[in-house]
Design a protein around this motif. Structure first.
Motif, PDB file in Angstrom:
ATOM      1  N   ARG A 183       0.835  -1.215   0.000  1.00 21.00           N
ATOM      2  CA  ARG A 183       0.000   0.000   0.000  1.00 21.00           C
ATOM      3  C   ARG A 183       0.868   1.262   0.000  1.00 21.00           C
ATOM      4  NH1 ARG A 183      -3.821   2.904  -1.697  1.00 21.00           N
ATOM      5  NH2 ARG A 183      -4.781   4.281  -0.206  1.00 21.00           N
ATOM      6  N   LYS A 184       1.937   1.270   0.800  1.00 14.70           N
ATOM      7  CA  LYS A 184       2.835   2.424   0.843  1.00 14.70           C
ATOM      8  C   LYS A 184       3.479   2.671  -0.519  1.00 14.70           C
ATOM      9  CE  LYS A 184       5.561   3.093   4.386  1.00 14.70           C
ATOM     10  NZ  LYS A 184       6.544   2.855   5.478  1.00 14.70           N
ATOM     11  N   LYS A 185       3.874   1.588  -1.162  1.00 18.78           N
ATOM     12  CA  LYS A 185       4.486   1.712  -2.487  1.00 18.78           C
ATOM     13  C   LYS A 185       3.478   2.262  -3.492  1.00 18.78           C
ATOM     14  CE  LYS A 185       7.067  -0.798  -5.944  1.00 18.78           C
ATOM     15  NZ  LYS A 185       7.584  -2.027  -6.452  1.00 18.78           N
ATOM     16  N   GLN A 186       2.226   1.796  -3.415  1.00 14.89           N
ATOM     17  CA  GLN A 186       1.179   2.276  -4.318  1.00 14.89           C
ATOM     18  C   GLN A 186       0.929   3.770  -4.118  1.00 14.89           C
ATOM     19  OE1 GLN A 186      -2.028  -0.348  -3.206  1.00 14.89           O
ATOM     20  NE2 GLN A 186      -1.650  -1.730  -4.940  1.00 14.89           N
ATOM     21  N   ILE A 187       0.871   4.200  -2.857  1.00 10.71           N
ATOM     22  CA  ILE A 187       0.638   5.621  -2.564  1.00 10.71           C
ATOM     23  C   ILE A 187       1.801   6.456  -3.097  1.00 10.71           C
ATOM     24  CG2 ILE A 187       0.467   7.348  -0.720  1.00 10.71           C
ATOM     25  CD1 ILE A 187      -1.109   5.211   0.889  1.00 10.71           C
ATOM     26  N   ASN A 188       3.029   5.991  -2.877  1.00 10.44           N
ATOM     27  CA  ASN A 188       4.206   6.699  -3.363  1.00 10.44           C
ATOM     28  C   ASN A 188       4.151   6.843  -4.885  1.00 10.44           C
ATOM     29  OD1 ASN A 188       6.964   7.103  -4.366  1.00 10.44           O
ATOM     30  ND2 ASN A 188       7.558   6.885  -2.230  1.00 10.44           N
ATOM     31  N   GLU A 189       3.824   5.755  -5.580  1.00 13.33           N
ATOM     32  CA  GLU A 189       3.730   5.791  -7.046  1.00 13.33           C
ATOM     33  C   GLU A 189       2.610   6.712  -7.516  1.00 13.33           C
ATOM     34  OE1 GLU A 189       3.441   1.739  -8.410  1.00 13.33           O
ATOM     35  OE2 GLU A 189       5.452   1.252  -7.688  1.00 13.33           O
ATOM     36  N   THR A 190       1.485   6.686  -6.807  1.00 12.94           N
ATOM     37  CA  THR A 190       0.362   7.558  -7.169  1.00 12.94           C
ATOM     38  C   THR A 190       0.754   9.020  -7.027  1.00 12.94           C
ATOM     39  OG1 THR A 190      -1.256   5.893  -6.512  1.00 12.94           O
ATOM     40  CG2 THR A 190      -2.033   8.177  -6.624  1.00 12.94           C
ATOM     41  N   ILE A 191       1.359   9.369  -5.899  1.00 13.32           N
ATOM     42  CA  ILE A 191       1.793  10.750  -5.674  1.00 13.32           C
ATOM     43  C   ILE A 191       2.746  11.182  -6.788  1.00 13.32           C
ATOM     44  CG2 ILE A 191       3.160  12.271  -4.170  1.00 13.32           C
ATOM     45  CD1 ILE A 191       2.131  10.585  -1.778  1.00 13.32           C
ATOM     46  N   THR A 192       3.696  10.319  -7.109  1.00  9.90           N
ATOM     47  CA  THR A 192       4.691  10.646  -8.129  1.00  9.90           C
ATOM     48  C   THR A 192       4.044  10.850  -9.493  1.00  9.90           C
ATOM     49  OG1 THR A 192       6.358   9.389  -6.900  1.00  9.90           O
ATOM     50  CG2 THR A 192       6.830   9.860  -9.216  1.00  9.90           C
ATOM     51  N   GLN A 193       3.169   9.938  -9.896  1.00 13.26           N
ATOM     52  CA  GLN A 193       2.524  10.044 -11.205  1.00 13.26           C
ATOM     53  C   GLN A 193       1.626  11.276 -11.293  1.00 13.26           C
ATOM     54  OE1 GLN A 193       3.306   8.340 -13.932  1.00 13.26           O
ATOM     55  NE2 GLN A 193       4.845   7.430 -12.610  1.00 13.26           N
ATOM     56  N   VAL A 194       0.869  11.533 -10.239  1.00 11.78           N
ATOM     57  CA  VAL A 194      -0.005  12.715 -10.219  1.00 11.78           C
ATOM     58  C   VAL A 194       0.841  13.980 -10.316  1.00 11.78           C
ATOM     59  CG1 VAL A 194      -1.528  14.076  -8.714  1.00 11.78           C
ATOM     60  CG2 VAL A 194      -1.954  11.626  -9.033  1.00 11.78           C
ATOM     61  N   ALA A 195       1.913  14.025  -9.544  1.00 10.11           N
ATOM     62  CA  ALA A 195       2.775  15.207  -9.548  1.00 10.11           C
ATOM     63  C   ALA A 195       3.383  15.435 -10.928  1.00 10.11           C
ATOM     64  CB  ALA A 195       3.873  15.062  -8.496  1.00 10.11           C
ATOM     65  N   ILE A 196       3.863  14.380 -11.559  1.00 10.67           N
ATOM     66  CA  ILE A 196       4.450  14.525 -12.897  1.00 10.67           C
ATOM     67  C   ILE A 196       3.421  15.117 -13.861  1.00 10.67           C
ATOM     68  CG2 ILE A 196       5.251  13.213 -14.919  1.00 10.67           C
ATOM     69  CD1 ILE A 196       6.729  11.353 -12.934  1.00 10.67           C
ATOM     70  N   GLU A 197       2.215  14.587 -13.836  1.00  8.78           N
ATOM     71  CA  GLU A 197       1.169  15.099 -14.734  1.00  8.78           C
ATOM     72  C   GLU A 197       0.845  16.558 -14.435  1.00  8.78           C
ATOM     73  OE1 GLU A 197       0.032  13.760 -17.522  1.00  8.78           O
ATOM     74  OE2 GLU A 197       1.514  12.233 -17.058  1.00  8.78           O
ATOM     75  N   LEU A 198       0.724  16.894 -13.151  1.00  9.53           N
ATOM     76  CA  LEU A 198       0.427  18.284 -12.791  1.00  9.53           C
ATOM     77  C   LEU A 198       1.578  19.214 -13.170  1.00  9.53           C
ATOM     78  CD1 LEU A 198      -1.311  17.782  -9.318  1.00  9.53           C
ATOM     79  CD2 LEU A 198      -2.375  18.640 -11.417  1.00  9.53           C
ATOM     80  N   PHE A 199       2.807  18.782 -12.940  1.00  8.10           N
ATOM     81  CA  PHE A 199       3.964  19.604 -13.297  1.00  8.10           C
ATOM     82  C   PHE A 199       3.996  19.856 -14.799  1.00  8.10           C
ATOM     83  CE2 PHE A 199       6.557  17.771  -9.491  1.00  8.10           C
ATOM     84  CZ  PHE A 199       5.864  18.582  -8.609  1.00  8.10           C
ATOM     85  N   LYS A 200       3.677  18.834 -15.583  1.00 13.79           N
ATOM     86  CA  LYS A 200       3.669  18.993 -17.045  1.00 13.79           C
ATOM     87  C   LYS A 200       2.556  19.934 -17.483  1.00 13.79           C
ATOM     88  CE  LYS A 200       4.304  14.385 -18.069  1.00 13.79           C
ATOM     89  NZ  LYS A 200       4.227  13.225 -18.940  1.00 13.79           N
ATOM     90  N   GLN A 201       1.380  19.807 -16.856  1.00 14.35           N
ATOM     91  CA  GLN A 201       0.229  20.629 -17.243  1.00 14.35           C
ATOM     92  C   GLN A 201       0.385  22.085 -16.830  1.00 14.35           C
ATOM     93  OE1 GLN A 201      -3.217  18.905 -15.408  1.00 14.35           O
ATOM     94  NE2 GLN A 201      -3.045  16.990 -16.549  1.00 14.35           N
ATOM     95  N   LYS A 202       0.812  22.308 -15.573  1.00 17.33           N
ATOM     96  CA  LYS A 202       0.777  23.651 -15.000  1.00 17.33           C
ATOM     97  C   LYS A 202       2.143  24.276 -14.754  1.00 17.33           C
ATOM     98  CE  LYS A 202      -3.264  23.702 -12.311  1.00 17.33           C
ATOM     99  NZ  LYS A 202      -3.750  23.866 -10.959  1.00 17.33           N
ATOM    100  N   GLY A 203       3.176  23.470 -14.801  1.00 18.34           N
ATOM    101  CA  GLY A 203       4.499  23.955 -14.419  1.00 18.34           C
ATOM    102  C   GLY A 203       4.711  23.730 -12.935  1.00 18.34           C
TER     103      GLY A 203
END
Length: 194
Positions: A6-26
């Protein structure tokens, strides 16, 4: 065991969401609150995984370092110089997949290296990887050099980072690689024949 999964899944989710947001908004326009909300976690939970937003960027770079290991293993043939050029070319290609995001991670990696004496920074790991290649070639007699392999690797990494910092915003991938090759040629041949 389930807790670790579960911890690994949360870490991966945070990372993937952040990458997408960083790409979209800077990077600068994305908040920790926004990352947490889109990840389906509380803001406090984010801080259980990353002390601050900058650490999340460094985590992303660590993921790319795992890719670097794969790249190194892919390039086992050729002279040491050719191997290093192929490795740097592949890393450059990854850089150009997400240039704005990786520019930010490069800045944060350099800041982290300057601010900490931690020997496990991404730049240090990069130097150690290249240093191992050079040391193995020197030890096997394939490379004749009086220079310390770690110093040589440090110079190669310095040339690579210098190329990214000075030219990545104005040149395309092919042009940037040609600049990098020319600089590596200067280093490889030495500055003066004395």
């Amino acid at each position: 065991m389930l807790r670790e999964v579960r911890k690994k899944q949360i870490n991966e989710t945070i990372t993937q969401v952040a990458i997408e947001l960083f790409k979209q908004k800077g990077y600068e326009n994305v908040t920790v609150e926004e990352i947490a909300l889109k990840s389906g976690i509380a803001k406090g939970t984010f801080f259980n995984y990353f002390q601050k937003k900058e650490h999340l960027l460094l985590h992303i770079v660590n993921s790319y370092m795992q890719l670097m290991d794969q790249i190194v293993h892919r390039h086992q043939e050729g002279t040491v110089k050719e191997r290093l050029q192929h490795i740097l070319r592949d890393i450059l290609s990854i850089y150009f997949l997400h240039p704005s995001l990786l520019r930010l991670t490069l800045v944060e990696t350099i800041k982290s290296t300057l601010e900490t004496k931690d020997a496990s920074t991404n730049i240090t790991m990069f130097k150690e990887t290249l240093g191992t290649i050079i040391a193995e070639a020197k030890q096997s007699g394939v490379l004749r050099s009086s220079w310390d392999p770690n110093l040589s690797a440090s110079v190669v990494v310095g040339v690579f980072l210098n190329t990214l910092i000075n030219w990545s915003s104005s040149l395309n991938e092919e042009e940037l690689f040609k600049v990098l090759q020319r600089q590596l040629d200067v280093v490889w041949e030495g500055i003066a024949d004395e």
